[in-house]
Design a protein around this motif. Structure first.
Motif, PDB file in Angstrom:
ATOM      1  N   ASP A 249       0.781  -1.110  -0.039  1.00 24.34           N
ATOM      2  CA  ASP A 249       0.008  -0.090  -0.041  1.00 24.34           C
ATOM      3  C   ASP A 249       0.845   1.303   0.068  1.00 24.34           C
ATOM      4  N   ARG A 253       1.108   4.271  -2.760  1.00 23.41           N
ATOM      5  CA  ARG A 253       0.754   5.675  -2.410  1.00 23.41           C
ATOM      6  C   ARG A 253       1.819   6.519  -2.988  1.00 23.41           C
ATOM      7  N   HIS A 257       1.681   9.331  -6.091  1.00 28.01           N
ATOM      8  CA  HIS A 257       2.084  10.793  -6.115  1.00 28.01           C
ATOM      9  C   HIS A 257       3.198  10.984  -7.012  1.00 28.01           C
ATOM     10  N   THR A 308      -5.245   3.080  -4.915  1.00 25.64           N
ATOM     11  CA  THR A 308      -5.192   4.497  -3.892  1.00 25.64           C
ATOM     12  C   THR A 308      -6.544   4.604  -3.506  1.00 25.64           C
ATOM     13  N   LEU A 311      -7.411   2.629  -0.327  1.00 26.93           N
ATOM     14  CA  LEU A 311      -6.682   2.726   0.838  1.00 26.93           C
ATOM     15  C   LEU A 311      -7.429   3.642   2.037  1.00 26.93           C
ATOM     16  N   SER A 605      -9.049  10.428  -1.434  1.00 35.65           N
ATOM     17  CA  SER A 605      -7.818   9.460  -1.345  1.00 35.65           C
ATOM     18  C   SER A 605      -6.564   9.827  -2.064  1.00 35.65           C
ATOM     19  N   THR A 608      -5.345  12.611  -0.075  1.00 35.07           N
ATOM     20  CA  THR A 608      -4.486  12.047   1.129  1.00 35.07           C
ATOM     21  C   THR A 608      -3.141  11.542   0.812  1.00 35.07           C
ATOM     22  N   VAL A 609      -2.946  11.167  -0.475  1.00 35.01           N
ATOM     23  CA  VAL A 609      -1.568  10.862  -0.909  1.00 35.01           C
ATOM     24  C   VAL A 609      -0.738  12.015  -1.122  1.00 35.01           C
ATOM     25  N   GLU A 612       0.262  13.096   2.240  1.00 38.31           N
ATOM     26  CA  GLU A 612       1.290  12.267   2.672  1.00 38.31           C
ATOM     27  C   GLU A 612       2.698  12.766   2.105  1.00 38.31           C
TER      28      GLU A 612
END
Length: 737
Positions: A249, A253, A257, A308, A311, A605, A608-609, A612
């Motif tokens: 996972d 991610r 990106h 993704t 996740l 999601s 979110t990536v 991160e």
């Protein structure tokens, strides 16, 4: 005119005859050759090692896995079945878009036994009866060859098969994930090379009596591209250096990106090369062509989106570790104890009061008293001077805690004291100034404000500052006006930036410590759309008489003093921004209308990536700050990049969440899905702590200065995340052992 020369991989490389030409190709092989090597050394070598009779290392072997195992890595498609029984196996089916197949002798493929027999790895020859192979269409990936193969009842010896059992399955997934990370690293390095080439090109390219690099639009484009490269690098570093619960996972991610950011950085670099970016003989044009293939290489957009989107939306970096604790903040037995304590402090002494502060005009002095008792204002002050002696990473943990359970206005009021006023007093204050102002400040007995911005201009301090301090026989006479001063209406004293030498430019600015109870100091409260919990004011100084000891630091060096604290402030601001964005995503994700929409979940999601990656970059910048004391140019660049990236990303996410949430975003603030405080606060992020335009200018100056200093050295040195001095010292110690 360009003269071809020999590159290290045998391909022609250009050498400019004048400063108007494109820069030479970076040393090294093409991306396609590097990708093929990464797959051979990683995925293929690991999986062939499972076979009872693995091929010799010199054998040319390619690999084809099903989508379910590889999550679309390399775009390879495999549909092969294994029939028969031990001693009489045959393979039938096809594999498409297989990297290296035209030059390979064998193929390691994934086959399925009919009737639920499970998945098997099979090693097959690429010549002989029943094997028909062909070369695929030319790939944009320079130096890479792809092919397809059709199998028709090809015999398979038992020694060339292995059942994929539970233990093998995990190994297979780890090998795929490791290869995906390595390919993402290669793409990131390609982007770094491209941006470095663009920096060198615009520095040397003449334009209208100057250089292309003199144009603001060009400088800002370089900043954005550099930020994208360094975020990809930081994201990769975080995953590679930590034992992630699921490497599969985490790799997806990162790949998602990198597939988003790296091609955009290369495209910017190509655009900045002008017409040279479109010449096939130029390396930058080939780099752009390679970068276009990134998404297919790392898994394909549909596959990355699907993976993704599955996740979970998780809490930020600090939230999970301290969610259920009531540990005290002070004394800090360890960094983890401190971070646990600040969560309890925020939940017990801050969060319950936020609705009242938002509704009734701002935080009260009780907030500063509570935070002072906990010792948080002195998080970076040495213990011998009444502080906690910790690092900026711990201060950022506190900002994240406030951002999770409070609002932006609270962290704004506290950050000014913690990350601007305290460092200025700590580093430049006299012993008497520390006794009178710093020590009560650390305890929360006093509230400070930093008065810098003026009505006539904000970020251009050197030219906009009209507040004057004139030397007299008794000290100084201060006249002028400041605006947008955080904490001013409740402050006990001000740190004021004033011009003391009209013709000295940046060397004519000085900081002064000014009590707010002087009759010549008038403070007026300003009502703002956002940051309602933070008091903001406008201040007028009319014939304000100050003693000689009111000067903070050295006369004329205020801009140098300010330059040392701005990185700390901007990194803290970035932490608060990103926590606001993450909290908005989490609040939106629980809404029934969002949970029932696959498109909305996928959008969340994807954000979110990107969050991160931004958090990884921020954490790396904070680590570097703590490693070298925050004084280096690289730290300043990190802080400027973090500030601009965080502001833009947070605004994108908060506004996007409001779009997905619909009316729920504008519900009463006590409702779970309400985004009202974030929507009010997010607008100011573009100008808070320095406007994004001005910060991009300072970041561009640092990037271009680094390009000149590092001319002739590895161009990526200035773009990929620098090592912290702490890490360098650790490596040095290990080498001595």
């Amino acid at each position: 005119m360009l003269t071809p020369t020999a590159a290290s991989d045998g391909t022609p490389a250009e050498r400019p005859h004048s400063s108007g030409s494109a820069r030479p190709q970076p040393a090294g092989r093409g991306l396609g050759a590097q990708v093929a090597e990464a797959v051979a050394e990683g995925l293929t070598a690991v999986l062939t090692g499972l076979l009872p009779d693995p091929p010799p290392k010199a054998a040319r072997t390619c690999t084809a896995l099903q989508h379910a195992s590889s999550d679309g890595l390399l775009g390879t498609r495999c549909d092969i079945s294994l029939r028969g029984q031990p001693g009489g196996w045959t393979a039938t089916g096809r594999a498409e878009h297989v990297l290296g197949l035209p030059g390979a002798d064998r193929i390691l493929c994934e086959a399925v036994r009919p009737g639920g027999g499970g998945t098997v790895l099979v090693l097959l020859p690429l010549r002989g009866p029943g094997v028909a192979r062909g070369e695929g269409k030319p790939s944009p990936l320079t130096g890479a060859r792809w092919g397809c193969v059709r199998l028709d009842s090809v015999p398979v010896p038992d020694a060339h098969t292995v059942q994929v059992r539970p233990g093998h399955e995990q190994l297979l997934h780890d090998a795929v994930a490791g290869t995906r990370l390595r390919l993402a690293r290669l793409v990131t390095e390609l982007a770094a090379d491209a941006v470095a080439a663009a920096i060198g090109y615009v520095v040397e390219r003449p334009l209208a009596g100057g250089r292309v690099a003199d144009r603001q639009a060009v400088r800002h484009a370089l900043v954005e591209a550099t930020a994208q490269v360094r975020m990809c690098d930081a994201h990769l570093n975080r995953v590679e250096s930590r034992a992630a619960p699921s490497l599969r996972d985490a790799a997806l991610r990162v790949a998602a990106h990198v597939a988003f950011a790296a091609p955009r950085a290369v495209e910017t670099a190509c655009q900045l090369h002008g017409g040279y970016g479109f010449l096939e003989e130029q390396w930058i044009a080939r780099a752009y062509r390679d970068s276009v293939y990134t998404c297919a290489l790392l898994g394909g957009q549909d596959q990355l989106d699907r993976a993704t989107g599955l996740l979970p939306i998780t809490a930020g970096p600090e939230a999970a570790a301290v969610r259920r604790t009531t540990a005290p903040v002070r004394p800090p037995d360890s960094a983890s104890a401190f971070r646990a304590g600040v969560r309890a402090l925020v939940r017990q002494d801050i969060a319950p009061h936020v609705p009242d502060w938002e509704a009734n005009g701002g935080v009260t002095r009780q907030l500063f008293a509570a935070v002072g008792r906990a010792g948080v204002f002195g998080v970076r002050v040495p213990a011998r001077e009444g502080g906690l002696g910790l690092g900026l990473a711990d201060g950022v943990a506190f900002i994240r805690a406030v951002g999770r359970d409070a609002v932006g206005g609270v962290s704004t009021s506290l950050s000014v004291q913690t990350h601007v006023a305290v460092p200025l007093l700590q580093e430049h204050g006299t012993q008497e100034q520390k006794r009178r102002w710093l020590h009560p400040l650390l305890k929360g007995d006093l509230v400070a404000a930093v008065a810098i911005t003026e009505p006539g201009g904000g970020s251009d301090l050197v030219n906009a500052t009209a507040t004057r301090a004139v030397a007299t026989d008794e000290g100084w006479l201060l006249d002028g006006e400041k605006t947008f001063v955080t904490n001013a209406p409740i402050a006990d004293f001000l740190i004021v930036l004033a011009r003391t030498e009209p013709r000295a430019g940046a060397l004519g600015m000085t900081f002064f410590l000014v009590p707010t109870d002087l009759p010549e100091v008038r403070v007026r409260r300003l009502e703002t759309v956002g940051l309602r919990s933070s008091h903001t004011g406008r201040i007028r100084f009319t014939g304000c008489r100050l003693p000689a000891e009111a000067v903070l630091g050295r006369t004329g060096l205020a801009m140098a003093h300010l330059a040392r604290v701005l990185p700390e402030e901007r990194l803290a601001i970035s932490a608060g921004m990103l926590e606001c964005a993450r909290r908005s995503v989490e609040r939106t994700a629980v809404l029934p209308t969002v949970r029932s929409s696959a498109a909305a979940r996928g959008e969340l999601s994807g954000w979110t990536v990107r969050l991160e990656a931004a958090e990884a970059f921020l954490d790396a910048a904070v680590e570097r700050f703590d490693g070298d004391g925050g004084g280096g140019g690289g730290v300043r660049l990190d802080a400027d990049l973090a500030k601009t990236v965080s502001a833009r990303l947070t605004q994108l996410i908060v506004n996007g969440c409001a779009r997905l949430a619909g009316p729920d975003a504008f519900a009463d603030e006590s409702e779970p899905g309400s985004l009202l405080p974030a929507l009010r606060d997010v607008r100011v992020l573009s100008v808070f702590g320095g406007s994004c335009e001005t910060v991009r200018d300072t970041a561009a100056a640092e990037i271009l200065r680094g390009a000149v200093v590092r001319r002739g050295r590895d161009p990526r040195h200035h773009l990929l995340a620098p090592r912290t001095s702490t890490a360098l010292r650790r490596d040095d110690a290990q080498s001595r052992r």
